[in-house]
Design an enzyme around this catalytic site. Structure first.
Site, PDB file in Angstrom:
ATOM      1  N   GLN A   1     -70.254  64.651 -50.566  1.00 18.69           N
ATOM      2  CA  GLN A   1     -68.965  64.328 -49.972  1.00 18.69           C
ATOM      3  C   GLN A   1     -68.540  65.471 -49.071  1.00 18.69           C
ATOM      4  OE1 GLN A   1     -67.108  61.490 -50.270  1.00 18.69           O
ATOM      5  NE2 GLN A   1     -65.545  62.301 -48.896  1.00 18.69           N
TER       6      GLN A   1
ATOM      7  N   ASP B   1     -65.385  77.077 -38.886  1.00 17.72           N
ATOM      8  CA  ASP B   1     -65.463  76.565 -40.252  1.00 17.72           C
ATOM      9  C   ASP B   1     -66.800  76.923 -40.886  1.00 17.72           C
ATOM     10  OD1 ASP B   1     -64.367  75.359 -42.477  1.00 17.72           O
ATOM     11  OD2 ASP B   1     -64.984  73.334 -41.925  1.00 17.72           O
TER      12      ASP B   1
ATOM     13  N   LYS C   1     -73.438  60.809 -41.645  1.00 16.01           N
ATOM     14  CA  LYS C   1     -72.074  61.186 -42.047  1.00 16.01           C
ATOM     15  C   LYS C   1     -71.125  60.096 -41.571  1.00 16.01           C
ATOM     16  CE  LYS C   1     -69.733  64.858 -40.332  1.00 16.01           C
ATOM     17  NZ  LYS C   1     -69.320  66.275 -40.206  1.00 16.01           N
TER      18      LYS C   1
ATOM     19  N   GLY D   1     -65.961  67.168 -45.993  1.00 11.39           N
ATOM     20  CA  GLY D   1     -64.515  67.254 -45.842  1.00 11.39           C
ATOM     21  C   GLY D   1     -63.938  66.037 -45.164  1.00 11.39           C
ATOM     22  N   PHE D   2     -64.749  65.316 -44.367  1.00 12.10           N
ATOM     23  CA  PHE D   2     -64.225  64.197 -43.588  1.00 12.10           C
ATOM     24  C   PHE D   2     -64.857  62.865 -43.968  1.00 12.10           C
ATOM     25  CE2 PHE D   2     -63.941  67.854 -40.536  1.00 12.10           C
ATOM     26  CZ  PHE D   2     -62.586  68.060 -40.742  1.00 12.10           C
TER      27      PHE D   2
END
Length: 650
Positions: A340, A457, A360, A342-343
Site C-alpha cells: 500500500q 519524498d 500503482k 501513500g496514494f
C-alpha cells in the site's frame, strides 16, 4: 469597463493598445507628482531597453508624491523598438488616463504601469484583461479545447523554466490552421511565482476564449497571447507537432451571450480579425464563477492533453488500456497486491508477452491528485539512470489513473531494514552498495540530469530493490524541477514524510537540493542502525534517531549505533566515517549541509577529510514525564506516512 470601452472607441491607434485607468486619485498639472512621473518617463525607457531581459522598474520622489513604475517589453523585440514602445506608453497613459495617479497601458510589444502605490513589492497580477477574436474555429470544439489547452500549458511550462520567463511556441496540427503562442512573466519573478501567476490562464481561456481563433490574457506580472498567424519575431522557442488525425468540422459556434464584442484597432499584417474585450475580473471571483461542470470539463481536457503530449514525446512510453492492466493483475486481485503506497495500492502484474510489471493504482480519494500524477508521468519519463525506477507507461481512463513501472522483485528497502527477520539478509557489503547507489541517483537528479530535480519524498519505502539488491529511487509525484538559476523554492503546501523532512521545509515550506540531502542523511542512519528515525520508538531519553546518534557521536560510541548483524563486518573507523557523513547531511542549517557531489566523493574515497558536524536538527527532542506515558509499544511509524499540510485548512 466603461473607461476601457470609451478608450477603444475614441482613441483608435495604429498600434494595438489598451489601457486601464486606476482609481487611487488624481494629480494636478505642474505638481510634484507630475514632475516625478516625468522623471520616470525620461529614465525608464532607456533602462528597459538596455536590459537584456527588456524589463525595468523605477521609483521617483517621496511620499505622498512617490511614483512607482514597471515596464516590460515582449522578449522577441529589439532594444530600439522596446525603448520606443515604453516612451509611447508614458505619453499615451497620461492622455488616456489624464491626471490619474495610476494607469496601465498594454501594446502588442510592451506594457507600462505606474501608480502611487507600491505594486512593485507584490507578485500578484491584479485583475486580468481578456481580449478575444470575434471569429470562431470551424473545427470540433472538443478538439480545439484539447489542442489549445496543450499549446498554452506547454508554452507556460517552458516560460516558467526559462531564465527570461518568456517563450514563443508554434503548434502544427493536421487539417487545422497553425497556432502560435507567447507566454511571458516579468523576469524578476521566481519560477514558482511565475507558475502561480499563470496558473489560472488555462481555465480562463477555456471559459472565456472557448473556440476563438485568437485571444490574450493581459496582466502586469504575466501575460499570454495565441493567434493563427505569427505575431512574434523569429523562430519559436518551442515547436509542437501533432500527429492527430483530421479534425471534423462542425461549423461556426455562437459567441457567448455574456461577452460584448468591440472593434479592435488594426494589427500588423497579416490583419487580425476583430477582437472582443471582457471586463477585468479579480482572480478569486473568476475562480468562483467556474462551475463544477466547467472544472470537470477542464480536468478532462487536461487529462486528454497529457495523453496527447505523452504520445508525442516518448516512443518508449506506453499508454496502456485499462483492459490490459485488468488482465495483467487479474482484476487487481488481492493476492497480487504488493503493498500500500501513500496514494494507493501497488499490484504485481504480467503482460501478455510475459513481462512482469508493478501497477500503482491511484485511489480516487488519495492525496495525489491529477497534478501529482501528471508531474510523475512527465518527469520520470524523461529521466534515465540505473538508480531510478523505470516508468513503463500509464493509463488514464474514466476515473482510473494508473502508473506502470518495471517490476522489482525485492520490494522496498524498508521491508528489509526494519524487520528483524529480514535485516540479516542485508550484510554490510550490500548496505554499502545501496547507500552508494541512492547517493548516485540523487546526484544525477540534482546535477547531471537535464531537468535538475528535487525529489522531496526520499525515504526507505521509496527505495526499491532489484533482483541483485541494487537500489532504485521511486515515487516522483512530489518532485519539483529547478531552473539553472534557481537554488531553492517555497510552497505553502508542505508535502512529504515526517521523519525525513528538513526543518526549513517542515516549518517554512522552503525546499532545495539540501532538503534531499537531509533526507539522505536520515536514510543513511536508518540503514546503519536498522531503526526508524521517528515514531513510537525510544532511544534512551531521546524521541528520535537523530538525537540518539548525536549523543553517541559526542561520547565516541560509534559502533553502538550500528545494527548487531553488521557491526562485526565494520571497523570502528568505518562506522565513524559513515556516521560522520550522515550527521553532516542532517545539520540544522541547510547551508552547513554538503551537496550530493560532496557526499559521493566522501563515500568513494577514504582520503577525503571530513569536517566535524554541527548538531543535527531535532536533536534535542527528549522524553519528558508528560509524554513518557503516551509512548506505546507498537511497531508503527510516522516515517511511512506521506502528509499534505495546508495552512489554510483546505
Amino acid at each position: 469597463m466603461a473607461i476601457v470601452l470609451l478608450a477603444l472607441l475614441l482613441f483608435p491607434f495604429a498600434d494595438a493598445q489598451w489601457q486601464v485607468c486606476g482609481n487611487t486619485g488624481n494629480y494636478t498639472a505642474a505638481s510634484t507628482y507630475q514632475a516625478n512621473l516625468g522623471q520616470l518617463s525620461a529614465s525608464l525607457p532607456k533602462k528597459a531597453s538596455s536590459n537584456t531581459t527588456l524589463f525595468a522598474t523605477g521609483t521617483a520622489g517621496a511620499v505622498p508624491d512617490v511614483v512607482y513604475a514597471l515596464a516590460l517589453c515582449r522578449g522577441d523585440i529589439n532594444a530600439s523598438a522596446c525603448k520606443d514602445c515604453v516612451t509611447t506608453g508614458f505619453q499615451d497613459a497620461q492622455q488616456l488616463c489624464a491626471f490619474s495617479k495610476e494607469a496601465t497601458v498594454f501594446y502588442d510589444s510592451c506594457l507600462l504601469s505606474f501608480s502611487n502605490g507600491n505594486f512593485l513589492s507584490t507578485t500578484t497580477n491584479g485583475g486580468n484583461l481578456l481580449l478575444m477574436n470575434s471569429q470562431n474555429f470551424t473545427e470540433s470544439a472538443d478538439f480545439i479545447r484539447l489542442f489549445l489547452f496543450t499549446l498554452l500549458n506547454d508554452t507556460a511550462e517552458s516560460a516558467v523554466n526559462s531564465s527570461r520567463r518568456f517563450t514563443t511556441a508554434r503548434m502544427d496540427i493536421s487539417s487545422m490552421p497553425t497556432m502560435y503562442c507567447a507566454v511571458q512573466c516579468t523576469p524578476d519573478l521566481t519560477a514558482d511565482e511565475c507558475a502561480a501567476c499563470l496558473q489560472d490562464f488555462p481555465q480562463l481561456t477555456l471559459q472565456y476564449l472557448d473556440g476563438r481563433r485568437g485571444g490574450r490574457v493581459l496582466g502586469v506580472r504575466c501575460n499570454m497571447r495565441y493567434e493563427i498567424y505569427p505575431f512574434y519575431q523569429g523562430d519559436p522557442t518551442l515547436r509542437i507537432i501533432s500527429l492527430a488525425p483530421a479534425v471534423p468540422a462542425i461549423g461556426n459556434t455562437t459567441p457567448g451571450t455574456n461577452v460584448t464584442v468591440y472593434p479592435q484597432p488594426p494589427l500588423p499584417p497579416p490583419a487580425a480579425p476583430p477582437a472582443a474585450i471582457i471586463p477585468s475580473v479579480p482572480a478569486q471571483e473568476q475562480r468562483g464563477m467556474l462551475s463544477s461542470q466547467n472544472r470537470a470539463g477542464a480536468n478532462r481536457i487536461e487529462e486528454n492533453a497529457l495523453v496527447w503530449r505523452i504520445e508525442e514525446k516518448s516512443s518508449e512510453f506506453t499508454l496502456f488500456d485499462l483492459s490490459q492492466l485488468l488482465e495483467a493483475t487479474e482484476n487487481f486481485a488481492e493476492e497480487n497486491r504488493l503493498g500500500q503506497g501513500g496514494f494507493g495500492p501497488v499490484y504485481k502484474g504480467q503482460l501478455s508477452d510475459g513481462q512482469e510489471i508493478a501497477v500503482k493504482r491511484l485511489a480516487s480519494h488519495s492525496g495525489q491528485g491529477f497534478t501529482e500524477f501528471r508531474n510523475e508521468v512527465e518527469l520520470i519519463a524523461k529521466l534515465q539512470h540505473t538508480n531510478l525506477v523505470r516508468l513503463l507507461g500509464c493509463c488514464i481512463q474514466g476515473e482510473e489513473k494508473i502508473l506502470v513501472y518495471e517490476y522489482l522483485p525485492n520490494k522496498s528497502l524498508d521491508f528489509f531494514i526494519f524487520d528483524e527477520s529480514q535485516s540479516s539478509l542485508l550484510n554490510w557489503y550490500k548496505r554499502r552498495a545501496i547507500i552508494e547507489g541512492v547517493a548516485q541517483g540523487l546526484l544525477y537528479l540534482h546535477k547531471h540530469s537535464r531537468l535538475r530535480v528535487v525529489h522531496r519524498d526520499l525515504k526507505a519505502s521509496n527505495i526499491l530493490l532489484d533482483q541483485d539488491m541494487n537500489p532504485k529511487i521511486s515515487d516522483f509525484g512530489l518532485a519539483r524541477i529547478f531552473s539553472s538559476n534557481d537554488t531553492e523554492g517555497s510552497t505553502k503546501r508542505v508535502v512529504g514524510t515526517y521523519g525525513y523532512m528538513s526543518p526549513e521545509y517542515a516549518s517554512e515550506g522552503i525546499y532545495s537540493v539540501k532538503s534531499d540531502v537531509f533526507s539522505f542523511g536520515v536514510l543513511l542512519l536508518e540503514i546503519l542502525s536498522a531503526k526508524r528515525n521517528s515514531g513510537f520508538h525510544r532511544y534512551g531519553e531521546f524521541l528520535n534517531l537523530l538525537g540518539y546518534t548525536w549523543h553517541l557521536w559526542e561520547e565516541g560510541r560509534w559502533l553502538d549505533l550500528v545494527e548487531a548483524s553488521i557491526s562485526k563486518e565494520m571497523h570502528e573507523a568505518e562506522a565513524r566515517r559513515y556516521i560522520n557523513i550522515a550527521l553532516m547531511c542532517v545539520q540544522e542549517n541547510a547551508d552547513d549541509r554538503p551537496t550530493m557531489s560532496d557526499v559521493v566523493a566522501a563515500l568513494n574515497s577514504e582520503s577525503v577529510v571530513l569536517p566535524e558536524p554541527k548538531h543535527p536538527a531535532y536533536f534535542n527532542l527528549r522524553v519528558s514525564k508528560s509524554v513518557e506515558s503516551a509512548i506505546v509499544a507498537e511497531t508503527c511509524s510516522l516515517n511511512d506516512v506521506t502528509i499534505t499540510q495546508d495552512p489554510q485548512g483546505r
